[in-house]
Scaffold this active site. Structure first.
Site, mmCIF file in Angstrom:
data_model
loop_
_atom_site.group_PDB
_atom_site.id
_atom_site.type_symbol
_atom_site.label_atom_id
_atom_site.label_comp_id
_atom_site.label_asym_id
_atom_site.label_seq_id
_atom_site.Cartn_x
_atom_site.Cartn_y
_atom_site.Cartn_z
ATOM 1 N N GLY A 15 -43.037 -52.549 9.911
ATOM 2 C CA GLY A 15 -43.358 -52.780 10.828
ATOM 3 C C GLY A 15 -41.999 -51.981 11.754
ATOM 4 O O GLY A 15 -40.907 -51.393 11.189
ATOM 5 N N ASN A 115 -38.229 -51.371 2.530
ATOM 6 C CA ASN A 115 -39.067 -51.902 1.060
ATOM 7 C C ASN A 115 -40.434 -51.586 0.389
ATOM 8 O O ASN A 115 -40.498 -50.568 -0.282
ATOM 9 C CB ASN A 115 -38.542 -53.680 0.869
ATOM 10 C CG ASN A 115 -37.202 -53.575 1.139
ATOM 11 O OD1 ASN A 115 -36.435 -53.342 0.273
ATOM 12 N ND2 ASN A 115 -36.523 -54.727 2.069
ATOM 13 N N ASP A 145 -34.312 -56.071 8.815
ATOM 14 C CA ASP A 145 -34.262 -57.002 8.112
ATOM 15 C C ASP A 145 -33.159 -57.128 7.585
ATOM 16 O O ASP A 145 -32.516 -57.274 7.361
ATOM 17 C CB ASP A 145 -34.960 -57.155 7.226
ATOM 18 C CG ASP A 145 -36.451 -58.087 8.177
ATOM 19 O OD1 ASP A 145 -36.575 -58.473 9.463
ATOM 20 O OD2 ASP A 145 -37.841 -57.618 7.100
ATOM 21 N N MET A 189 -36.522 -62.899 13.463
ATOM 22 C CA MET A 189 -36.811 -62.470 12.442
ATOM 23 C C MET A 189 -36.032 -61.856 11.096
ATOM 24 O O MET A 189 -35.065 -62.394 10.940
ATOM 25 C CB MET A 189 -37.937 -61.080 12.976
ATOM 26 C CG MET A 189 -38.802 -61.170 13.086
ATOM 27 S SD MET A 189 -39.289 -59.512 13.863
ATOM 28 C CE MET A 189 -41.424 -60.016 15.230
ATOM 29 N N GLY A 190 -36.998 -61.711 9.912
ATOM 30 C CA GLY A 190 -36.023 -61.877 8.110
ATOM 31 C C GLY A 190 -37.089 -62.481 7.141
ATOM 32 O O GLY A 190 -37.152 -63.452 7.347
ATOM 33 N N ARG A 191 -37.127 -61.420 7.249
ATOM 34 C CA ARG A 191 -38.925 -62.392 6.140
ATOM 35 C C ARG A 191 -38.485 -62.969 4.591
ATOM 36 O O ARG A 191 -38.382 -64.279 4.911
ATOM 37 C CB ARG A 191 -40.002 -61.554 5.791
ATOM 38 C CG ARG A 191 -40.767 -62.137 4.467
ATOM 39 C CD ARG A 191 -41.480 -61.146 4.222
ATOM 40 N NE ARG A 191 -42.570 -60.350 5.074
ATOM 41 C CZ ARG A 191 -42.798 -59.622 5.447
ATOM 42 N NH1 ARG A 191 -42.277 -58.302 4.922
ATOM 43 N NH2 ARG A 191 -44.015 -58.813 6.184
ATOM 44 N N LEU A 299 -40.097 -58.482 20.388
ATOM 45 C CA LEU A 299 -39.050 -58.401 21.525
ATOM 46 C C LEU A 299 -38.121 -58.243 20.984
ATOM 47 O O LEU A 299 -37.747 -56.858 21.377
ATOM 48 C CB LEU A 299 -38.579 -59.797 22.486
ATOM 49 C CG LEU A 299 -39.970 -59.824 22.889
ATOM 50 C CD1 LEU A 299 -39.070 -61.356 24.328
ATOM 51 C CD2 LEU A 299 -40.982 -59.543 24.590
ATOM 52 N N GLN A 300 -37.347 -58.568 19.730
ATOM 53 C CA GLN A 300 -36.398 -58.326 19.217
ATOM 54 C C GLN A 300 -36.661 -56.982 18.062
ATOM 55 O O GLN A 300 -35.748 -56.621 17.762
ATOM 56 C CB GLN A 300 -36.675 -59.530 18.011
ATOM 57 C CG GLN A 300 -37.205 -59.939 16.362
ATOM 58 C CD GLN A 300 -36.600 -60.941 16.082
ATOM 59 O OE1 GLN A 300 -36.245 -61.426 15.906
ATOM 60 N NE2 GLN A 300 -37.774 -61.684 16.167
ATOM 61 N N ARG A 301 -38.016 -57.016 18.031
ATOM 62 C CA ARG A 301 -37.873 -55.173 17.785
ATOM 63 C C ARG A 301 -38.261 -53.726 18.266
ATOM 64 O O ARG A 301 -38.164 -52.424 17.649
ATOM 65 C CB ARG A 301 -38.672 -55.415 16.188
ATOM 66 C CG ARG A 301 -40.214 -55.694 16.265
ATOM 67 C CD ARG A 301 -40.673 -55.853 15.278
ATOM 68 N NE ARG A 301 -42.218 -55.086 14.871
ATOM 69 C CZ ARG A 301 -42.966 -55.343 14.303
ATOM 70 N NH1 ARG A 301 -42.836 -56.298 13.225
ATOM 71 N NH2 ARG A 301 -44.583 -55.458 14.839
#
Lengths: 413, 413
Positions: A15, A115, A145, A189-191, A299-301
């Site tokens: 991403g 990762n 993240d 976000m943040g898996r 939008l955040q990334r």
């Protein structure tokens, strides 16, 4: 020591972030300066571009445009989510990579990602070693993240954190204009790691932030959540909630999974999103008040218009240093960040073995979560605040961002 | 001519914008300069604050904080959605207003808002005239929807348009990183007028914008929409759609309302979320590809971190001029904007009778919509581009916005 002479190739993976191109700029511009690097290739769509011999000759680009990459969001060369097989099971891709590396005399491989990308980088590195092909392999970190192992923080995080905190501060004011009740729920976000959601606490630190923060490191209980929202609501009439898309209930189900069937990406990860609407609905049923669910979504990334200059500079440095380390003879590492001692924030690079970082996640520290499990401590503020300092934005044309325009001249086959 | 001597009161009303406080700053700072204005009051939550004698003495505020209002989003004094009755049916509120005006010798009334607020302003103006109470009444325009009558454009629109266009440009790049298919649908505010959704075309003008734009001025057909998305998708693999929350089908139903019937989940529950989620679901069913629905929600109306300097300056000017006009003897008007002749953009104020603007909406011109009904013409770009020029943002503290902090000292009763 004579330097290893040959071409280099650089790829972007996973991403995108608003500063991944700053790292690209660092790698490419530094590589173009190095005498021992004969060609500088940029792979179209990461590892797949190499497999398909689809890559660009970066020496054909204008310096001005390469500089503009620092403030151009997204992956300018194209990204990919492609999982290399276990080479002991299927080495087809690896043999093909070796073939391409040999054909173009590629002796430097730089791979920029999170990762999964460090796993790819690690596998390529180990295969080339085993095959006896001399090639310097270097991972360049990237992820909003902030969950890469063994680095103080990751390029991309600071800018996303700044966007999240700033936007929440603005909505905090907006949500208070009427003296009627209102609950606002942000989905961030943040898996599996709560770093970016925790960044909402920076807004609280300035007095304009969420009352409640839920991170995936703590199992999520809908009942507890509704009780906590109701408690704040009954006391103040206004509630702001920051909620991580990665939150799961005690049974390990994502909140979003409760509402919709999810498509999986090629790594088998569930595609997340939609939790804000589900929580908003639950709160509405409980409190019968006005509720807004706001999903920061893409939008955040990619919000390079409000980048952290610290983040942009460090992302560039990570790319630049990857090349310098490789030329010095280092291989099989990821470039990582370390804070220097002292009261003033200073960041330097160090090297971490790819083995160590591949597929290892760095979760948000439990000791930085408050005992109620709905907020973060001062230690996090101290950690995160330096990462969002300084203003970065693209130059403007007609009042709108001027992004880098690459020629993308295909390398001669 | 001797000037009318007395107190002034200012109120904010309706949905906030990122520059409504810039107009507040203009009104308050200009009023504080005028000798004939004996007191400067700020009404808490608009007209309701006056009815309840709940207002602040603005002379107690620091000049520095009043300047900071220019870059502080939302309504600093609090807003309200309160519809005054027809005075011929029920004049209770009007009598109370008159009582308060007399008690504090309020001779200047400035009201900042959109269509409904200009209706309030108009009613107050007419009542005071009829009651023979000399009071200068002046409307100050505000709305991200840009739908006020008889003004070239509205304060608040330029900044929201800049935010929408910039964010879409960023997401355009983000949505192109993988070479797999993807449809992205933006839901943009504007209850009955398509101005803000049309602003997405500014992104297209720079080469990073939506393929399809749907405004509420054209009845929305789900079938036509899906066909048009499919056509672009089959040709390019990537589709960006800008969609107005105000779009209605031929029967006059909002898309969000259609969704309640259209998409039930397996439990029979209505699909949650706004129009973007409903359209995304419909596209997913049709094309079986990755689809993202992005709702700008409150973010688009409070993003002062990426304000248009032109908009901020004009919003301030609208407030400032309202006071100057009133002191000169004008009453019963709204301050409006007019473009000066010539190739260079210049904006001046004019006065429009409150009667004319109250409750009259200015729709997006049909002649600026393409013949397919899914895009806008060059004329709109020429209209909108000057409105988003220049950069405005709050000063930063700790890398985050420093908003105005008002003391809000209540006026002595």
């Amino acid at each position: 020591m004579s330097k290893l002479k040959g071409a280099c190739i650089f790829g972007q993976s996973g991403g995108p972030t608003s500063v991944i191109n700053a790292s690209a700029s660092g790698v490419i511009q530094e590589a173009l300066k190095q005498d021992c690097i004969t060609e500088v290739y940029g792979a179209a769509h990461g590892i797949r571009g190499i497999l398909e011999e689809n890559f660009y000759d970066m020496s054909k680009e204008d310096k001005y445009e390469l500089d503009l990459l620092k403030t151009t969001p997204s992956s300018a060369l194209g990204s990919v989510r492609y999982k290399l097989a276990d080479p002991d099971v299927d080495d087809t891709d690896y043999k093909r990579l070796l073939e391409v590396f040999k054909k173009y005399n590629i002796r430097y491989f730089f791979y920029n990602g999170g990762n999964d990308s460090m796993d790819t980088c690690n596998k390529v590195s180990k295969f080339m070693q085993k095959a006896g092909y001399e090639c310097r392999v270097m991972g360049v970190p990237k992820t909003i993240d902030n969950d890469l192992w063994a680095t103080d923080h990751c390029p991309g995080y600071g800018s996303a954190a700044k966007y999240v905190a700033t936007s929440i501060m603005e909505v905090y004011l907006d949500a208070r204009v009427y003296d009627t009740g209102m609950v606002t729920i942000f989905e961030i976000m943040g898996r599996n790691a709560g770093w970016l959601t925790a960044a909402s606490a920076l807004a609280s630190y300035k007095g304009y932030g969420p009352d409640l923060i839920y991170l995936p490191e703590i199992p999520f209980s809908m009942e507890k959540f509704l009780d906590e929202v109701a408690e704040v609501y009954n006391r103040t009439g206004k509630v702001l909630v920051a909620f991580s898309e990665g939150c799961k209930d005690e049974q390990g189900r994502y909140i979003a999974e409760m509402g919709a069937e999810l498509s999986k990406d090629s790594f088998g990860h569930a595609q997340l999103g939609g939790a804000a609407a589900i929580l908003a609905n639950a709160v509405k049923q409980r409190l019968n008040t006005k509720v807004r669910g706001i999903e920061f979504s893409l939008l955040q990334r990619c919000a390079s218009h409000i980048g952290s200059l610290t983040d942009v500079n460090e992302a560039y440095m990570a790319g630049e240093m990857a090349v310098k380390y490789a030329v010095e003879g280092k291989t099989d590492y990821m470039v990582a960040f370390e804070r220097e001692e002292g009261s003033e924030y200073k960041c330097k690079t160090k090297l971490v073995k790819l083995d160590e970082v591949a597929n290892t996640e760095k979760k948000f520290p439990l000791e930085w979560i408050n005992k109620e499990g709905n907020g973060v401590t001062e230690d996090f503020i101290k950690y995160a605040l330096p990462l969002i300092q300084g203003e970065s934005a693209p130059p403007k044309e007609d009042g709108l961002p001027r992004f880098a325009k690459l020629k993308k001249v295909l390398a001669k086959k």
